[in-house]
Scaffold this motif. Structure first.
Motif, PDB file in Angstrom:
ATOM      1  N   PRO A  11     -27.536  60.663  34.692  1.00 38.16           N
ATOM      2  CA  PRO A  11     -28.126  60.513  36.029  1.00 38.16           C
ATOM      3  C   PRO A  11     -29.650  60.607  36.053  1.00 38.16           C
ATOM      4  O   PRO A  11     -30.302  59.839  36.766  1.00 38.16           O
ATOM      5  N   ASP A  12     -30.238  61.529  35.299  1.00 37.72           N
ATOM      6  CA  ASP A  12     -31.703  61.658  35.309  1.00 37.72           C
ATOM      7  C   ASP A  12     -32.378  60.414  34.752  1.00 37.72           C
ATOM      8  O   ASP A  12     -33.450  60.006  35.235  1.00 37.72           O
ATOM      9  N   ARG A  15     -32.206  57.712  37.392  1.00 35.94           N
ATOM     10  CA  ARG A  15     -33.199  57.993  38.439  1.00 35.94           C
ATOM     11  C   ARG A  15     -34.604  57.634  37.976  1.00 35.94           C
ATOM     12  O   ARG A  15     -35.388  57.048  38.726  1.00 35.94           O
ATOM     13  N   ASP A  16     -34.933  57.953  36.735  1.00 34.10           N
ATOM     14  CA  ASP A  16     -36.268  57.623  36.212  1.00 34.10           C
ATOM     15  C   ASP A  16     -36.476  56.113  36.161  1.00 34.10           C
ATOM     16  O   ASP A  16     -37.569  55.614  36.463  1.00 34.10           O
ATOM     17  N   SER A  19     -36.546  54.981  39.986  1.00 35.97           N
ATOM     18  CA  SER A  19     -37.542  55.691  40.813  1.00 35.97           C
ATOM     19  C   SER A  19     -37.070  55.906  42.248  1.00 35.97           C
ATOM     20  O   SER A  19     -37.812  55.672  43.201  1.00 35.97           O
ATOM     21  N   ARG A  21     -35.563  58.556  45.266  1.00 32.41           N
ATOM     22  CA  ARG A  21     -35.857  59.942  45.630  1.00 32.41           C
ATOM     23  C   ARG A  21     -34.673  60.883  45.456  1.00 32.41           C
ATOM     24  O   ARG A  21     -34.852  62.077  45.228  1.00 32.41           O
ATOM     25  N   ASP A  22     -33.483  60.368  45.599  1.00 31.45           N
ATOM     26  CA  ASP A  22     -32.293  61.214  45.559  1.00 31.45           C
ATOM     27  C   ASP A  22     -32.058  61.748  44.147  1.00 31.45           C
ATOM     28  O   ASP A  22     -32.576  61.217  43.158  1.00 31.45           O
ATOM     29  N   GLN A  23     -31.252  62.791  44.063  1.00 32.46           N
ATOM     30  CA  GLN A  23     -30.906  63.370  42.768  1.00 32.46           C
ATOM     31  C   GLN A  23     -29.387  63.509  42.638  1.00 32.46           C
ATOM     32  O   GLN A  23     -28.859  64.616  42.521  1.00 32.46           O
ATOM     33  N   ASN A  25     -25.672  63.546  41.082  1.00 35.69           N
ATOM     34  CA  ASN A  25     -25.084  63.906  39.800  1.00 35.69           C
ATOM     35  C   ASN A  25     -23.739  63.200  39.703  1.00 35.69           C
ATOM     36  O   ASN A  25     -22.899  63.341  40.586  1.00 35.69           O
ATOM     37  N   GLN A 243     -22.507  64.919  43.369  1.00 35.60           N
ATOM     38  CA  GLN A 243     -22.465  65.169  44.736  1.00 35.60           C
ATOM     39  C   GLN A 243     -21.226  64.521  45.202  1.00 35.60           C
ATOM     40  O   GLN A 243     -21.152  63.542  45.627  1.00 35.60           O
TER      41      GLN A 243
END
Length: 247
Positions: A11-12, A15-16, A19, A21-23, A25, A243
Motif C-alpha cells: 500500500p505505501d 500511495r507513493d 500521490s 492523500r489517503d492511507q 491498508n 480499512q
C-alpha cells in the motif's frame, strides 16, 4: 481487453506512485475479477484521492443492473461518444492501480493464460472511468471500467486489445475533468511502448476466481508452445513484495 488483474504492490508503494492523500491498508490480491472491488484514484477538491469501485460500470441512467451488460472494459476509440461511457469520459475519469494483468492467447480450442507486468517496477496505472449508480431505494454504488486500445507489438502475440496505460506525467491531464475536455483527454490514448511490459505464461489456475495466491503467477511451459508463430516475449518476473477488507 482486460478481464483479470492483480494488485500485490504494498500500500505505501502504491500511495507513493499515485500521490494520493489517503492511507488505505489493503492485502495483496493476485486474481481480481469483474464485479469485485478495484482500487481507483480520482481528483477531488484539489487533491488525488483513493476510492474503491465495483468493477463493471453501470451508467447512472440504468434502471435494472441485472438486465444490463457488464461493462468491465471501454474501447478508448469510441468511449467519448458511446451512451454508456460519454458521461464518465466527461466527468468520471480515474486511474486504476495494477501490479499487472492476465490475458489469454487463443490457439485453436485452447487458451493459454499470461501474466503481464511492467518490465521495470511492480506498479502501473490504467486509464479508467467511474460512475455512481443509485438504486430506487436511494443507495449509491460507485462502479468502474478499464479503457482499452489496440495492442502494441508485444501484446499482439497474445491478444488484439490491451489496457490504456498512463505514465505519471500524464496523470494530471487525465484526472483534470474540470479543465481538460474529453477530446483532449483522448489524445493520451496510445499503446504503451513495446518494451514496457513483459509476459509470462502461467497455469490455468488463474481461470478460477477462488485461486488468489502467488502460485498463479509461477511461470510454466505454455500449452500451445510451438503452435503460434507470434510468440509473446517472455521474461521471468521479479518477485512481488507485498480499512476495510478491500477486495
Amino acid at each position: 481487453m482486460c478481464g483479470r488483474l492483480a494488485l500485490t504492490t504494498p500500500p505505501d508503494a502504491v500511495r507513493d506512485f499515485f500521490s494520493y492523500r489517503d492511507q488505505p491498508n489493503f492485502p495483496p490480491r493476485y486474481n481480481i475479477a469483474p464485479t469485485q472491488p478495484i482500487a481507483t484514484v480520482r481528483y477531488e477538491h484539489g487533491a488525488r484521492r483513493f476510492h474503491l469501485v465495483r468493477w463493471g460500470l453501470i451508467p447512472s441512467w440504468v434502471k435494472d443492473p441485472a438486465s444490463f451488460t457488464l461493462l468491465i472494459n471501454a474501447r478508448s476509440e469510441t468511449a467519448a461518444e458511446k451512451p454508456s461511457f460519454r458521461n464518465a469520459m466527461r466527468h468520471g475519469r480515474c486511474l486504476i492501480p495494477a501490479s499487472g494483468f492476465y490475458e489469454w492467447r487463443r490457439t485453436g480450442d485452447s487458451k493459454q493464460p499470461f501474466w503481464i507486468k511492467p518490465a521495470d517496477g511492480d506498479i502501473m496505472a490504467f486509464a479508467g472511468l467511474w460512475e455512481t449508480w443509485s438504486d430506487p431505494d436511494g443507495g449509491d454504488m460507485d462502479t468502474g471500467a478499464i479503457l482499452t486500445i489496440g495492442s502494441n507489438r508485444m501484446m499482439s502475440g497474445i491478444h488484439h486489445r490491451m489496457p490504456v496505460i498512463l505514465k505519471p506525467e500524464q496523470f494530471d491531464t487525465w484526472l483534470d475533468t474540470a479543465n481538460v475536455d474529453k477530446k483532449e483527454a483522448g489524445t493520451l490514448f496510445k499503446p504503451v511502448e513495446d518494451d514496457f511490459l513483459v509476459a509470462t505464461p502461467v497455469s490455468n489456475r488463474v481461470n478460477k476466481v477462488v485461486n488468489d495466491d502467488p502460485d498463479i503467477q509461477v511461470p510454466v511451459v505454455p500449452d500451445d508452445a510451438g503452435e503460434n508463430s507470434h510468440e509473446a516475449e517472455t521474461r521471468k518476473p521479479k518477485p512481488d513484495t507485498s480499512q476495510l477488507d478491500l477486495f
